[in-house]
Design an enzyme around this catalytic site. Structure first.
Site, PDB file in Angstrom:
ATOM      1  N   LYS A  89      37.086  -3.815  49.793  1.00 49.08           N
ATOM      2  CA  LYS A  89      37.619  -4.803  48.858  1.00 49.08           C
ATOM      3  C   LYS A  89      37.034  -6.189  49.128  1.00 49.08           C
ATOM      4  O   LYS A  89      36.671  -6.506  50.277  1.00 49.08           O
ATOM      5  CB  LYS A  89      39.150  -4.873  49.000  1.00 49.08           C
ATOM      6  CG  LYS A  89      39.856  -3.564  48.646  1.00 49.08           C
ATOM      7  CD  LYS A  89      39.621  -3.188  47.189  1.00 49.08           C
ATOM      8  CE  LYS A  89      40.393  -1.948  46.810  1.00 49.08           C
ATOM      9  NZ  LYS A  89      40.055  -1.492  45.425  1.00 49.08           N
ATOM     10  N   ASN A 103      30.220  -8.980  58.384  1.00 48.49           N
ATOM     11  CA  ASN A 103      30.210  -7.660  57.761  1.00 48.49           C
ATOM     12  C   ASN A 103      28.973  -6.896  58.201  1.00 48.49           C
ATOM     13  O   ASN A 103      27.918  -7.481  58.458  1.00 48.49           O
ATOM     14  CB  ASN A 103      30.207  -7.799  56.229  1.00 48.49           C
ATOM     15  CG  ASN A 103      30.163  -6.458  55.513  1.00 48.49           C
ATOM     16  OD1 ASN A 103      30.961  -5.583  55.786  1.00 48.49           O
ATOM     17  ND2 ASN A 103      29.191  -6.297  54.622  1.00 48.49           N
ATOM     18  N   HIS A 105      26.502  -4.224  56.666  1.00 47.23           N
ATOM     19  CA  HIS A 105      26.139  -3.565  55.416  1.00 47.23           C
ATOM     20  C   HIS A 105      25.066  -2.518  55.699  1.00 47.23           C
ATOM     21  O   HIS A 105      24.081  -2.823  56.394  1.00 47.23           O
ATOM     22  CB  HIS A 105      25.638  -4.590  54.392  1.00 47.23           C
ATOM     23  CG  HIS A 105      25.281  -3.989  53.076  1.00 47.23           C
ATOM     24  ND1 HIS A 105      26.240  -3.567  52.170  1.00 47.23           N
ATOM     25  CD2 HIS A 105      24.078  -3.700  52.523  1.00 47.23           C
ATOM     26  CE1 HIS A 105      25.627  -3.053  51.111  1.00 47.23           C
ATOM     27  NE2 HIS A 105      24.322  -3.126  51.297  1.00 47.23           N
ATOM     28  N   GLU A 175      24.070   1.356  63.147  1.00 51.46           N
ATOM     29  CA  GLU A 175      25.097   0.328  62.918  1.00 51.46           C
ATOM     30  C   GLU A 175      25.890   0.011  64.185  1.00 51.46           C
ATOM     31  O   GLU A 175      26.293  -1.131  64.424  1.00 51.46           O
ATOM     32  CB  GLU A 175      26.045   0.849  61.849  1.00 51.46           C
ATOM     33  CG  GLU A 175      26.928  -0.164  61.207  1.00 51.46           C
ATOM     34  CD  GLU A 175      27.568   0.405  59.962  1.00 51.46           C
ATOM     35  OE1 GLU A 175      27.887   1.607  59.918  1.00 51.46           O
ATOM     36  OE2 GLU A 175      27.729  -0.352  59.010  1.00 51.46           O
TER      37      GLU A 175
HETATM   38  N1  LIG Z   1      33.934 -11.877  49.948  1.00 49.78           N
HETATM   39  C1  LIG Z   1      33.344 -10.769  50.419  1.00 49.78           C
HETATM   40  N2  LIG Z   1      34.070  -9.643  50.547  1.00 49.78           N
HETATM   41  C2  LIG Z   1      33.487  -8.509  51.033  1.00 49.78           C
HETATM   42  C3  LIG Z   1      32.117  -8.507  51.381  1.00 49.78           C
HETATM   43  C4  LIG Z   1      31.362  -9.724  51.229  1.00 49.78           C
HETATM   44  O1  LIG Z   1      30.152  -9.789  51.553  1.00 49.78           O
HETATM   45  N3  LIG Z   1      32.019 -10.820  50.741  1.00 49.78           N
HETATM   46  N4  LIG Z   1      31.512  -7.328  51.838  1.00 49.78           N
HETATM   47  C5  LIG Z   1      32.223  -6.112  51.484  1.00 49.78           C
HETATM   48  C6  LIG Z   1      31.610  -4.885  52.062  1.00 49.78           C
HETATM   49  N5  LIG Z   1      30.651  -4.374  51.078  1.00 49.78           N
HETATM   50  C7  LIG Z   1      29.340  -4.331  51.411  1.00 49.78           C
HETATM   51  O2  LIG Z   1      28.915  -4.610  52.548  1.00 49.78           O
HETATM   52  C8  LIG Z   1      31.091  -3.972  49.789  1.00 49.78           C
HETATM   53  C9  LIG Z   1      32.267  -3.230  49.676  1.00 49.78           C
HETATM   54  C10 LIG Z   1      32.709  -2.831  48.424  1.00 49.78           C
HETATM   55  C11 LIG Z   1      31.986  -3.169  47.274  1.00 49.78           C
HETATM   56  C12 LIG Z   1      32.484  -2.758  45.934  1.00 49.78           C
HETATM   57  O3  LIG Z   1      31.757  -2.744  44.959  1.00 49.78           O
HETATM   58  N6  LIG Z   1      33.781  -2.428  45.880  1.00 49.78           N
HETATM   59  C13 LIG Z   1      34.387  -1.947  44.619  1.00 49.78           C
HETATM   60  C14 LIG Z   1      35.745  -1.315  44.903  1.00 49.78           C
HETATM   61  C15 LIG Z   1      35.540  -0.035  45.723  1.00 49.78           C
HETATM   62  C16 LIG Z   1      36.877   0.626  46.081  1.00 49.78           C
HETATM   63  O4  LIG Z   1      37.930   0.136  45.621  1.00 49.78           O
HETATM   64  O5  LIG Z   1      36.815   1.632  46.817  1.00 49.78           O
HETATM   65  C17 LIG Z   1      34.578  -3.101  43.631  1.00 49.78           C
HETATM   66  O6  LIG Z   1      34.679  -4.260  44.058  1.00 49.78           O
HETATM   67  O7  LIG Z   1      34.660  -2.766  42.443  1.00 49.78           O
HETATM   68  C18 LIG Z   1      30.811  -3.870  47.385  1.00 49.78           C
HETATM   69  C19 LIG Z   1      30.348  -4.270  48.641  1.00 49.78           C
HETATM   70  C20 LIG Z   1      33.695  -6.193  51.801  1.00 49.78           C
HETATM   71  N7  LIG Z   1      34.234  -7.392  51.196  1.00 49.78           N
HETATM   72  N1  LIG Z   2      29.108  -2.248  51.537  1.00 51.30           N
HETATM   73  C1  LIG Z   2      29.983  -1.938  52.615  1.00 51.30           C
HETATM   74  C2  LIG Z   2      29.661  -0.583  53.171  1.00 51.30           C
HETATM   75  O1  LIG Z   2      29.153   0.273  52.473  1.00 51.30           O
HETATM   76  N2  LIG Z   2      29.953  -0.392  54.440  1.00 51.30           N
HETATM   77  C3  LIG Z   2      29.661   0.852  55.056  1.00 51.30           C
HETATM   78  O2  LIG Z   2      30.741   1.744  54.909  1.00 51.30           O
HETATM   79  C4  LIG Z   2      30.610   2.694  55.938  1.00 51.30           C
HETATM   80  C5  LIG Z   2      31.989   2.969  56.450  1.00 51.30           C
HETATM   81  O3  LIG Z   2      31.921   4.124  57.179  1.00 51.30           O
HETATM   82  P1  LIG Z   2      33.178   4.529  58.091  1.00 51.30           P
HETATM   83  O4  LIG Z   2      34.375   4.494  57.184  1.00 51.30           O
HETATM   84  O5  LIG Z   2      32.794   5.898  58.575  1.00 51.30           O
HETATM   85  O6  LIG Z   2      33.261   3.509  59.176  1.00 51.30           O
HETATM   86  C6  LIG Z   2      29.714   2.099  57.020  1.00 51.30           C
HETATM   87  O7  LIG Z   2      28.480   2.779  57.081  1.00 51.30           O
HETATM   88  C7  LIG Z   2      29.478   0.702  56.529  1.00 51.30           C
HETATM   89  O8  LIG Z   2      28.175   0.211  56.791  1.00 51.30           O
END
Ligand SMILES: Nc1nc2c(c(=O)[nH]1)N[C@@H](CN(C=O)c1ccc(C(=O)N[C@@H](CCC(=O)O)C(=O)O)cc1)CN2
Ligand SMILES: NCC(=O)N[C@@H]1O[C@H](COP(=O)([O-])[O-])[C@@H](O)[C@H]1O
Length: 188
Positions: A89, A103, A105, A175
């Site tokens: 989220k 974070n 990624h 990671e």
């Molecule tokens: N303000 C920020 N919040 C989060 C970041 C960030 O960089 N700035 N990183 C994410 C982690 N992430 C990638 O690294 C990431 C996680 C989720 C999404 C995404 O598209 N989520 C969906 C919802 C998915 C769900 O409900 O299972 C969405 O927003 O529609 C993109 C990138 C964590 N937070």
């Molecule tokens: N954009 C965010 C994202 O994709 N994060 C990724 O979700 C996985 C969580 O795995 P886990 O639930 O097994 O820890 C991890 O690989 C992390 O890098």
């Protein structure tokens, strides 16, 4: 001593590595103080119980003001740094502007980042793009997805017969190292 909070939506795979790194002195001056998930079924909650770490579930579906609860829980726990370990989220500005948030990624940003780029979706996109490299990016978190200052990146070569599943497994191993090194840099 810095208080670390882990936010995870599913397994929180890196939690085990962090717990070991702290126990073995590889990570110093840091305490695993809090685990927060948005998912009541997250396996990370079982890990928090195993390691006797305080855990909270903050789920927007049954929490009237989840962002306010998140801020309050973090403040009350005197958290200094927040690691997003597969947290799905968006972190609100009230958090990104008042805490150090980093974070991990599972790709080499700025490619393959942003909305929709999470979990297996990332690796599927990398494979579909016929990339020769992928990797992990540890970055600061700002108000947008995956646009914060990059702290470090670790890369790996994609094999000819690589699948999204095999790549995900390799990236998760990479990671573990990246998160430790990223935290070490933040603690300097
Ligand atoms: N303000 C920020 N919040 C989060 C970041 C960030 O960089 N700035 N990183 C994410 C982690 N992430 C990638 O690294 C990431 C996680 C989720 C999404 C995404 O598209 N989520 C969906 C919802 C998915 C769900 O409900 O299972 C969405 O927003 O529609 C993109 C990138 C964590 N937070
Ligand atoms: N954009 C965010 C994202 O994709 N994060 C990724 O979700 C996985 C969580 O795995 P886990 O639930 O097994 O820890 C991890 O690989 C992390 O890098």
């Amino acid at each position: 001593m810095m208080n670390l909070a882990i936010l995870a939506s599913h397994n929180g795979s890196t939690l085990d590595t962090l717990h070991s790194a702290i126990a073995n002195g590889i990570l110093q001056n840091i305490t695993l103080s809090l685990v927060i998930s948005n998912n009541t079924d997250a396996k990370v909650l079982l890990k928090a119980k195993k390691y006797n770490i305080t855990a909270h579930v903050i789920n927007a579906n049954n929490t009237p003001d989840p962002d306010k609860v998140l801020y309050t829980v973090l403040k009350n726990a005197k958290i200094d740094i927040i690691l997003l370990a597969g947290y799905m989220k968006k972190i609100p500005p009230a958090i990104t502007q008042n805490f150090k948030v980093i974070n991990s990624h599972p790709a080499l940003l700025p490619k393959f980042g942003g909305k929709g780029m999470y979990g297996r979706h990332v690796h599927e996109a990398v494979i579909a793009a016929n990339e020769s490299l992928s990797g992990v990016t540890v970055h600061e978190v700002n108000e947008n997805y995956d646009e914060g200052r990059i702290i470090l990146q670790k890369s790996l070569k994609i094999a000819k017969d690589e699948t999204a599943e095999s790549l995900e497994k390799r990236i998760k191993e990479l990671e573990k190292i990246a998160v430790i090194e990223g935290l070490q840099q933040c603690l300097k």
